[in-house]
Scaffold this active site. Structure first.
Site, PDB file in Angstrom:
ATOM      1  CG  LEU A  85      38.643  41.816  34.575  1.00 42.98           C
ATOM      2  CD1 LEU A  85      36.948  41.981  34.383  1.00 42.98           C
ATOM      3  CD2 LEU A  85      39.315  40.908  33.594  1.00 42.98           C
ATOM      4  N   GLY A 113      24.403  54.570  41.191  1.00 44.33           N
ATOM      5  CA  GLY A 113      23.061  53.722  41.288  1.00 44.33           C
ATOM      6  C   GLY A 113      23.416  53.288  42.721  1.00 44.33           C
ATOM      7  CE  LYS A 155      37.415  35.857  44.446  1.00 43.57           C
ATOM      8  NZ  LYS A 155      37.532  34.947  45.555  1.00 43.57           N
ATOM      9  N   GLY A 156      33.860  40.423  42.021  1.00 39.73           N
ATOM     10  CA  GLY A 156      33.464  41.704  41.907  1.00 39.73           C
ATOM     11  C   GLY A 156      34.437  42.324  43.015  1.00 39.73           C
ATOM     12  CB  THR A 168      30.785  49.550  37.824  1.00 35.84           C
ATOM     13  OG1 THR A 168      30.000  49.303  36.683  1.00 35.84           O
ATOM     14  CG2 THR A 168      29.987  49.649  39.227  1.00 35.84           C
ATOM     15  CD  GLU A 200      27.481  45.358  46.536  1.00 36.61           C
ATOM     16  OE1 GLU A 200      27.270  44.293  46.875  1.00 36.61           O
ATOM     17  OE2 GLU A 200      26.183  45.775  45.914  1.00 36.61           O
ATOM     18  CB  ILE A 248      25.919  52.444  37.571  1.00 28.87           C
ATOM     19  CG1 ILE A 248      26.885  51.187  38.578  1.00 28.87           C
ATOM     20  CG2 ILE A 248      24.836  51.779  37.070  1.00 28.87           C
ATOM     21  CD1 ILE A 248      25.920  50.812  39.916  1.00 28.87           C
ATOM     22  CB  ALA A 264      33.170  42.846  36.972  1.00 27.35           C
TER      23      ALA A 264
END
Lengths: 754, 314, 168
Positions: free
Chosen positions: A638, A250, A709-710, A479, A713, A477, A521
């Site tokens: 995670l 994506g 956290k993510g 991830t 990116e 996607i 996430a």
């Protein structure tokens, strides 16, 4: 509403007694993917034999369709129907919202005779086979009435206008601070239009069940797609059942729906048959969104010790004439380095081209390609090590708003990275290291990317067979959403992973915002966690209130969950037994997460440091990566394996941005120069040599209850700048026009007499 | 893709008679380029004559000490052949630098020679392009594409050949053998197989519609080192910005003209004792086009000649 | 046009449109949707399958060209529940994310192993006359016909290396 204080208490995730959190388990859906049995949107089984749609694209950038005749196509072999704007079924006007709560407005296809960009859909053919659908295209006759079009970004930069709703951010007095600075950098960078180039083209399979349409489509946001289609068709959203279980990439480009979705739904209704529609690769370039070009002027003013006094980032980007979008390329700089006098802002050029939109790390990805090189130039001018310069300007609080950082390990990222990469072996003199005909150099840059939490829900069912099934209108996607939700659910309920199921990508499931902005996430995961906690309370209460349970009469608050059991002292009962007693459907709960009331009291980001070593061919100007290493801090991790894959994938995007990826609008035709994967150069395997990353231990207790956290990116941020800085260190050439292709590097080498 | 008839050729004569009977026919070998272009309807043959099973895939020694490579030998087979690897490494390396393994496994010797330009304007059927639609104009001139010809361009077309392999064949003085339906067999240097655009850029080669490539013949390799160098923006799976093949005292340039370009002026200068850089410069006297492209070719050729003098690369 | 073709060990005698690509034949006629359509022009490798043991792009081939051929797709690699060593290695090393290029990557890697065993060189081969050794550089170059936009290249390298090590 929760506060971050509520989140600080220990919980099953932070205690991690089963050890599922962080564990590098294999991808939940991995077996389906390696056996080729995961059905993507074009591939789902249909209730009867499907028809195939093909979209015909405009070949002018702006104007109107003066005449169009699809009758010859409609009568071609195998063709079921052919539509232009004259015969397409009625759709709601663009942007219309029947239901004010819809997240997206109507997105009609073939809606009028207006052409607003090259590649826009102008006709549609439905046939019994893909071959017949495509072959009929040449039987459509179109006459265009072309209008003048604004196509060339470069020629409009000087007349760029303000971005809607955007004010320049000013702190102190930049001009005064800059002119009073002892050492300055003032330079302008250019990063070109880029394409997502997801491997799976946009695709939809649609059929109708009575007055309800079922659509399997490749989209990152379930609700957005469902609402857009419902509004377009003028029906309530509960009559659109949207599914998106496997998505072939994506990166922001599938954050919205496209004409494949609309036309598949319309054609399925008209034909009474299931319909499959996919974009061609050319349509992926010309008819989906792209990252706009960015011209960025950076000015830095510092004293002789390297302390920044003034900093300005001024970006000019483009968007489509009728679809405002700002690539926030300067915003990241607001939170990165200390400097009393600051200016950041954006200007916009509107062009008659396909829509600009979000692409992996919008803002940071192109923006850091400038500031992080400007910092390298400043370090060079000061005779300072680039890491020392950055540490000198490490702020104690967020320089934009004086808020405390939730956690900020940027300096540690740089120091650990330097140590593991061998930064001390870098020769600071450009051009000093040779390996045969290659100049060899090292560069570094930092990475920063915001962290976000959005509202989300999830459902969780425990059944008598002891299986817990998490359901969420979320997407994976690539991830790792399926996997981490299974890990969170397993850890929260004390269940082994083989007793956890995860079902995603269905508009009938409790909604989540989808995948984007690196928030997936944290958002989906936190909702899953909260739902697991609701389930724990429900099960404990069930046990406490049920005379058949060994835990009958005990305090639910004291009960614990482990190994598939609910436990208190030496008494326990299996979750399976509890669920079977609850009824044939077991126990179902829903839970939700919302941002904490005081979440914005802290400055919250993910950070990293990127290190690259490149070779520059002294004969040809070709740049090749020799090795790359990054250290990142992004909250509690995670799944160590999947998080690293996300990070290194992002770093490789930075390699592409620095060295190969570029598109341009032909100012004569409005078409993109590159409309295929042989022209638009995403990195191939041979480009990526010795690339690795590590993630630091971290927990951000201001982010969400799990402290996660993510990571999706962060990896791209600063990656390309590290490479550009390495090119400079290798051969002494400062190139500010991305990507650093052989022609540009060679011209610069020749200009230096090399 | 336009509908077409498909014929499976049983033998060479059958293939030729089918071609003679169907003027709009094209021979199909691996199909990696022809089918690509047919999907875009840049090529629209009425009939495909599948020659893929004809017994033209052998690689054999010639009486003169060279090698004869059947037109249907795949690029992978040719590059893997021990005789090619040891005696014609420049050819093996040129082939191996092109496309991907998957494409080389399918692409044939003859098909590689017949591949059309990859000029981005040629590849977009909506754009003016004299090669695709004679008289429509050349979009590459004044366009954004960098891969334009330095040598032999006309006012009608500046497209370059996409074949790496043919550059190595040109430097090895390879010949292409063809046969027509009337039984006439013709041989010509690989260098002259491809036409320069002139006023008919739509015609790529000197082949008649019923003319089938049978084989490529390599004379014995020249003495001296062999070198292949290809410049490109990414490390693999992409066409050349420029390439050079050196074999002994011969030099050929790639991606600079509509045909593999033997650098005769360079060779003459080398024969006259010029230094490699001077010799490379000599070829550029007749070049048109962008300064940067010329610099790249000069530096690349010069460096490759020097490398060949150190023995080249096996 | 009448075409007989064996796919994953099953014989098919079909009448197929001459225009149908091998890829569309596999996906739309045989319902073997594991082979993916990423570009349909030989520029991504997602459609890679093995024809008579050799890897090719199924999108740039017509079904009618494969009369009598034996085709192996991703669906034909596992033996029952037991994954092919490369499938297992991709899973273990997390050599994919979105999964769309993955079947092509795995089929490509199967072809790679056979090419190494046959001693075929690549551009990364240092000496064309020496025995071909499966170095990291060789794997990277030989896998470069398979784009992965998620950019799992380091993990793909590790997976191929793992499977090659297991096979050695």
């Amino acid at each position: 509403m929760s506060t971050v204080r509520d989140w600080a208490a220990p919980n099953p995730i932070t205690e991690n007694r089963s050890g599922l959190i962080g564990k590098p388990v294999d991808r939940y859906e991995g077996r389906l993917k390696v056996t080729g049995t995961a059905p993507y949107a074009f591939e789902v089984e249909t209730p009867s034999t499907p028809l195939y749609g093909h979209i015909v694209s405009a070949t002018i950038p702006r104007g109107r369709i003066a005449a169009i005749d699809v009758s010859q196509a409609a009568s071609a072999a195998g063709v079921v129907l052919a539509w232009s704007h004259l015969d397409v079924p009625v759709q709601a006007q663009r942007g219309a919202k029947l239901n004010p709560r819809s997240q997206r407005g109507s997105n009609p296809a073939l809606g009028s005779d207006r052409v607003e960009h090259y590649g826009q859909s102008v006709a549609f053919i439905l046939a019994d086979t893909p071959e017949n659908a495509r072959a009929a295209e040449s039987r459509i006759r179109i006459t265009y009435e072309a209008s003048d079009a604004d196509l060339d970004f470069g020629s409009f930069i000087d007349s760029a206008g303000p971005a809607p709703g955007e004010e320049d951010a000013r702190i102190g007095d930049f001009e005064a601070g800059y002119s009073a600075s002892e050492v300055t950098v003032d330079a302008t960078w250019f990063s070109p239009l880029q394409n997502h180039a997801q491997m799976e083209p946009c695709a939809t399979t649609a059929w109708w069940e009575g007055d309800k349409v079922v659509v399997h489509t490749s989209i990152q946001m379930v609700k957005g797609g469902q609402h857009a289609l419902a509004e377009t068709l003028g029906i309530p959203s509960d009559r659109v059942h949207l599914l998106t279980r496997y998505i072939g990439g994506g990166f922001g480009g599938k954050g919205q729906s496209y004409d494949d979705l609309t036309l598949a739904a319309l054609a399925a209704r008209e034909s009474g048959r299931p319909v499959r529609v996919a974009y061609t690769r050319r349509q992926m370039f010309q008819a989906t969104i792209h990252r706009p070009a960015v011209q960025m002027r950076v000015r830095l003013g510092a004293d002789k010790t390297g302390r920044l006094n003034a900093m300005a980032l001024e970006a000019v980007t483009h968007c489509a004439r009728n679809a405002p979008f700002v690539e926030h390329a300067a915003n990241f700089a607001r939170n990165l380095y200390a400097a009393p006098h600051r200016l950041t802002g954006h200007r916009l050029v509107r062009l008659d081209i396909p829509h600009a939109g979000a692409m992996r790390a919008p803002g940071e990805a192109p923006g850091m390609l400038s500031l992080e090189c400007a910092m390298d130039e400043l370090a060079d001018r000061l005779g300072m090590d680039p890491i020392a310069l950055r540490i000198r300007n490490e702020p104690e609080v967020d320089p934009d708003n004086a808020k405390p950082f939730s956690v900020r390990q940027l300096v540690r990222c740089m120091q650990e990275g330097a140590q593991q990469f061998g930064w001390d072996r870098r020769n600071p003199t450009p051009g000093a290291v040779r390996d045969g005909r290659w100049y060899v150099g090292m560069g570094m840059a930092t990475a920063i990317r915001g962290n976000f939490l959005l509202p989300a829900k999830a459902g969780l069912r425990l059944t008598g067979d002891g299986l817990a099934t998490l359901t969420q209108g979320m997407t994976d996607i690539g991830t790792g959403t399926y996997t981490i939700l299974a890990q969170i659910t397993g850890e929260t309920l004390g269940l082994p992973l083989d007793q956890v199921r995860v079902e995603l990508g269905d508009s009938n499931m409790p909604p989540a915002p989808g995948s984007g902005g690196q928030f997936g996430a944290a958002t989906a995961g936190s909702a899953a966690f909260e739902t697991g906690m609701v389930m724990r309370r429900r099960l404990a209460e069930l046990a406490a209130g049920d005379p058949r349970s060994p835990l009958y009469g005990e305090d639910p608050m004291l009960m614990d969950f482990a190994n598939g059991n609910i436990v208190l002292g030496n008494r326990s009962e299996s979750l399976a037994a509890l669920a079977s007693r609850a009824g044939p459907d077991g126990v179902y709960v829903e839970g939700s997460i919302s941002p904490a009331a005081d979440a914005r009291d802290w400055s919250q980001h993910t950070y990293g440091a990127q290190f690259a070593e490149v070779g520059v061919d002294s004969v040809t100007g070709e740049v090749r990566l020799r090795r790359m290493f990054g250290v990142f801090a992004a909250g509690r991790i995670l799944n160590a394996k999947l998080a690293k894959s996300q990070i290194t994938g992002g770093m490789i995007w930075g390699v592409g941005a620095a060295l190969t990826e570029s598109n341009a609008v032909d100012p004569r035709y409005g078409s993109f120069l590159h409309q295929d994967l042989g022209g638009y150069l995403a990195p191939v395997h041979a480009d990526i040599v010795n690339l690795d990353a590590v993630l630091l231990d971290e927990a951000d207790d201001k982010a969400n209850p799990m402290g996660i956290k993510g990571v999706g990116e962060l990896g791209i941020c600063g990656s390309g700048a590290a490479i550009a800085n390495a090119v400079y260190n290798a051969c002494g050439v400062r190139l500010r026009d991305y990507p650093l292709t052989p022609d540009k590097v060679l011209a610069a080498l020749e200009a230096k007499g090399l | 893709m336009k509908p077409f008839a498909f014929e499976r050729a049983r033998n060479v004569d059958h293939a030729l008679s089918l071609a003679a009977a169907a003027p709009g026919a094209r021979f199909l070998a691996g199909g990696t380029n022809l089918l690509d272009l047919m999907k875009l309807e840049i090529e629209q043959p009425d009939t495909l004559i599948d020659v893929g099973r004809l017994p033209l895939a052998d690689i054999s020694e010639t009486a003169g000490g060279g090698l004869r490579i059947g037109a249907l030998a795949t690029n992978s087979v040719v590059a893997s052949d021990p005789r090619i690897r040891s005696r014609y490494p420049v050819l093996a390396r040129a082939i191996l630098s092109g496309a991907s393994v998957q494409l080389r496994n399918k692409a044939s010797m003859g098909g590689n020679l017949m591949q059309r330009t990859r000029c981005s304007y040629f590849m977009d059927p909506a754009m003016p392009c004299n090669k695709r639609l004679p008289g429509s104009g050349c979009s590459a001139m004044g366009g954004l594409s960098q891969a334009t010809a330095l040598f032999g361009a006309s006012e009608f077309c500046a497209a370059v050949s996409a074949s790496d392999m043919s550059v190595a064949l040109a430097v090895l003085d390879a010949e292409v053998e063809t046969v027509r339906a009337d039984g006439s067999v013709r041989r010509r240097p690989v260098e002259t197989l491809h036409r320069l655009p002139g006023d008919a850029p739509q015609v790529d080669t000197d082949l008649a519609p019923d003319e089938l490539i049978l084989a490529v013949e390599l004379p014995p390799p020249p003495s001296g080192g062999q070198v292949w160098r290809k410049v490109r923006a990414r490390a693999s799976y992409i066409g050349a910005l420029a390439s050079v093949a050196v074999a002994g005292d011969r030099v050929a340039l790639g991606a600079v003209a509509a045909r593999p370009w033997r650098a005769r002026a360079t060779e003459a200068a080398l024969a006259g004792g010029a230094a490699p850089s001077e010799a490379a410069e000599a070829e550029l006297a007749s070049a048109s086009g962008e300064v940067g492209r010329k610099s790249l070719v000069r530096r690349l050729a010069s460096d490759a000649i020097q490398e060949s003098r150190k023995g080249g690369r096996s | 046009m009448r075409t007989e073709i064996r796919v994953n060990g099953v014989d098919h005698a079909v009448d197929v449109d001459t225009r149908t690509s091998l890829l569309d034949f596999l996906r739309e006629h045989l319902d073997l949707k594991g082979s993916k359509k990423g570009c349909d022009h030989g520029q991504c490798g997602a459609c890679t399958v093995l024809v008579n043991g050799v890897r090719i792009n199924a999108c740039l081939s017509l079904a009618v060209m494969h009369d009598g051929d034996h085709v192996t797709t991703i669906e034909g690699l596992a033996s029952g529940e037991a994954l092919h060593p490369l499938q297992q290695a991709f899973l273990t090393e997390d050599a994919f994310q979105c999964g769309y290029c993955t079947p092509g990557q795995i089929c490509s890697a199967v072809g790679l192993m056979a090419e190494i065993a046959a001693g075929q060189p690549s551009e990364a081969t240092a000496d064309l006359n020496a025995k071909v050794v499966l170095t990291d550089a060789e794997i990277r170059e030989r896998m470069s016909g398979n784009l992965c936009r998620c950019s799992a290249y380091p993990q793909i390298l590790a997976a191929v290396r793992r499977a090659a090590g297991a096979a050695a």
